[in-house]
Design an enzyme around this catalytic site. Structure first.
Site, PDB file in Angstrom:
ATOM      1  N   GLY A   1       0.790  -1.233   0.000  1.00 57.19           N
ATOM      2  CA  GLY A   1       0.000   0.000   0.000  1.00 57.19           C
ATOM      3  C   GLY A   1       0.823   1.283   0.000  1.00 57.19           C
ATOM      4  O   GLY A   1       0.267   2.362   0.210  1.00 57.19           O
TER       5      GLY A   1
ATOM      6  N   ASP B   1      11.019   5.753  -6.382  1.00 54.65           N
ATOM      7  CA  ASP B   1      10.281   4.519  -6.089  1.00 54.65           C
ATOM      8  C   ASP B   1      11.167   3.285  -6.231  1.00 54.65           C
ATOM      9  O   ASP B   1      10.761   2.276  -6.804  1.00 54.65           O
ATOM     10  CB  ASP B   1       9.032   4.369  -6.979  1.00 54.65           C
TER      11      ASP B   1
ATOM     12  N   ALA C   1       2.891  -6.212 -12.871  1.00 53.37           N
ATOM     13  CA  ALA C   1       3.072  -4.753 -12.921  1.00 53.37           C
ATOM     14  C   ALA C   1       3.486  -4.238 -14.298  1.00 53.37           C
ATOM     15  O   ALA C   1       3.171  -3.103 -14.654  1.00 53.37           O
ATOM     16  CB  ALA C   1       4.110  -4.332 -11.878  1.00 53.37           C
TER      17      ALA C   1
HETATM   18 CA    CA Z   1       6.664   1.384  -4.492  1.00 54.93          CA
END
Ligand code: CA
EC number: 1.1.2.-
Length: 595
Positions: free
Chosen positions: A197, A323, A557
């Site tokens: 999350g 990220d 993904a």
């Molecule tokens: Ca991430």
């Protein structure tokens, strides 16, 4: 037992064998079996073929000489319309295979025939918030129960013989952005799970439950400033050791929505009695909003399994602005350095560096690039901290809607993503599924809103080379040298298995399960499964023969987030199959006599 003189002996032996058979069919999984898993190739009761997660099998009936004869013996369809993103590793106990499919489904399958024994479909609400497809990475086994996590952030315990729900517990609120996709694990009789999350500004946490009834035992948040708790008789007792200071590495209140989700689950090292977990990105992605290191995001954590206290941490990407997460598996292994045994742990980070740590204390031993292009850092310092290339940090938006865009390698999907590498103690090498790609990335303004994406960034992933993105690499963790590489057109997204038979197995999005000579990297076998292979292959022994299994089903993904790479793979078909292979019976003899 006392034998009745009037009861014939054969009746007693019939009763006894019936009891033994019943016992075999319903044998509970013990903690000892879990710890001994790497040494018992007749079953697989852990994710990772052992709690350390090395993914090494001591079997060598099947080897680099005879693997060319490996053939399918059965295949099993997950059925229905839910054909996408299969990322599980099967577990095998007493001839039954336990595994998960996409959309939070669990299957028990006869490992000899592929016949379905039972199926459990979690009833998911409409408003689940998985960041990266509806995938699941497998189950845990303990006692008579099968455990898995759901896309709406529940833990579910099923009877392993019937598939009936024994208990179900909400781990976190899916409306805030929490979900679970990793396989849970059993450590010293406790059931351990993380949560996903980080893209929604949740607070990452690791929790331990009583596997028998789902009672919460401890909770350890992974964002500095949040207190951990142990629970006794339903009451929370503060467990603030290593909780850190609120605001110390985070500005203002941002630690309250700090992300750092430990979404990939963890492993356990019995030699140091430590749980090893990774944590994801700090939230939001826009790093200008949160000056500081933002602990414990993009880090590896070692936890005490008794109460969840953090014994040490190693942050691979402090102040992550790309990220890069830090969730990738940290794999325990020992090696000799001048006659002295080093208790090490290795990880191949999304940021492009391979790290070797001292797993007794988290100290950095060495690190080196494992992909060809890294632009965001020029190297690592003596403590393993990145030496940033400031020009590669996307700029602050300022008064504009969008800050300046920069090209960065690797891309945020990582030099290596979730797909687990394998360590072979015979070759001393790690087999690492990696990808060569970069991205345009820019920052945007963002405010936290419960349950909404909390990125403050935009991006487009781009291939670095025309002819390949994926590279399976054999890496020597001591010298830092790449021993061999095998290129693949599409990005690699499946787990790796290695064996004493000098073999390395992994899958490709193009649909192949492939085997490689572990020493040379020569491709020695492949099989087209009909859809992309994202699962983690396993091998085990049954009735004196060696079997190999893997799930097949493209998704995950890459097609959702892959930008220009997603265009490259748009024609790949989704799927949902479990494939099982072995050598033909007449070749078994030669198999065992020709190592
Ligand atoms: Ca991430």
């Amino acid at each position: 037992m006392t034998r009745s003189p009037r009861r014939p002996a054969f009746a007693v032996s019939l009763v006894l064998s019936a009891m033994l058979l019943a016992g075999a069919a319903h044998a509970a999984v013990s903690n000892d079996e879990i710890l001994q898993d790497p040494k018992n190739p007749q079953q697989i009761v852990t994710n990772g073929l052992g709690v350390q997660g090395q993914r090494y099998s001591p079997l060598d009936m099947l080897n680099s000489n005879n693997v060319k004869e490996l053939r399918p013996v059965w295949a099993f369809s997950f059925g229905g319309e839910k054909q996408r993103g299969q990322q599980a590793q099967p577990l095998i106990k007493d001839g039954v295979m336990y595994l998960t499919g996409s959309y939070s489904r669990v299957f028990a399958v006869d490992a000899r025939t592929g016949k379905k024994l039972w199926q459990y479909d979690a009833r998911l609400p409409d408003d689940i918030r998985p960041c990266c497809d509806v995938i699941n990475r497998g189950v845990a086994l303990y006692g008579d129960l099968v455990f898995f996590g759901t896309l709406d952030a529940k833990l579910v315990a099923l009877n392993k013989d019937t598939g009936k729900v024994v208990w179900s517990k909400k781990v976190a609120d899916h409306k805030e952005g929490y979900s679970i996709s990793a396989a849970p694990m059993i450590v010293n009789g406790k059931l351990i799970t993380g949560v996903a999350g980080g893209e929604f500004g949740v607070v990452g946490k690791i929790q331990a439950y009583n596997p028998e009834n789902g009672e919460l035992l401890w909770m350890r948040p992974t964002v500095e400033g949040h207190m951990g708790y142990v629970y006794k008789d339903g009451k929370a007792i503060e467990n603030g050791i290593s909780g850190g200071e609120a605001g110390k590495t985070w500005p203002g209140d941002l630690w309250k929505t700090g992300g750092a989700a430990p979404w990939l689950g963890g492993y356990y090292d019995p030699e140091t009695n430590l749980i090893l977990f990774g944590t994801g990105n700090p939230a939001p992605w826009n790093s200008h909003l949160r000056p500081g290191d933002n602990l414990y995001s993009s880090s590896r954590l070692a936890l005490n399994p008794d109460d969840g206290t953090i014994k040490w941490h190693f942050q691979s990407t402090p102040h992550d602005g790309w990220d890069f997460d830090g969730v990738n598996e940290l794999i325990s292994f020992n090696y000799k350095d001048g006659g002295k045994e080093v208790k090490a742990a290795a990880t191949a980070d999304r940021n492009g560096f391979f790290y070797v740590l001292d797993r007794t204390n988290g100290k950095f031993i060495r690190g080196f690039p494992f992909v060809d292009k890294i632009t965001w850092a020029t190297g690592l310092d003596k403590d393993g901290r990145p030496i940033y290339n400031e020009a590669s940090r996307p700029g602050a938006p300022g008064s504009e809607a969008k800050g300046s865009s920069v090209f960065v390698a690797p891309a945020f999907l990582g030099a290596k993503n979730w797909m687990p590498m394998a360590y072979n103690k015979d070759t001393g090498l790690f087999y690492v599924p990696s990808n060569e790609w970069g991205m345009d990335i820019w920052n945007e303004g963002i405010a936290y809103k419960k349950g909404a994406a909390f990125l403050g960034a935009g991006f487009t992933i781009k291939p670095l080379n025309e002819d390949y993105i994926g590279v399976l690499r054999a890496i020597d963790p001591v010298s830092g040298k790449e021993v061999w590489r095998h290129k693949n057109y599409a990005p690699l997204w499946g787990g790796v298995l290695t064996t004493k038979g000098n073999l390395v197995f992994t899958g490709t999005p193009e649909g192949y399960l492939q085997a490689f000579n572990a020493k040379t990297g020569d491709k020695v076998w492949e099989f087209q499964t009909g859809s992309g292979v994202l699962g983690s292959p396993v091998t085990w022994e049954m009735d004196g023969e060696q079997y190999v299994s893997v799930v097949s089903g493209w998704g995950g993904a890459v097609p959702l987030w892959g930008g220009e790479v997603a265009k490259r793979v748009k024609d790949f078909n989704q799927g949902g199959m479990l494939w099982t292979f072995k050598l033909p019976k007449q070749l078994q003899q030669t198999a065992s006599t020709q190592p």
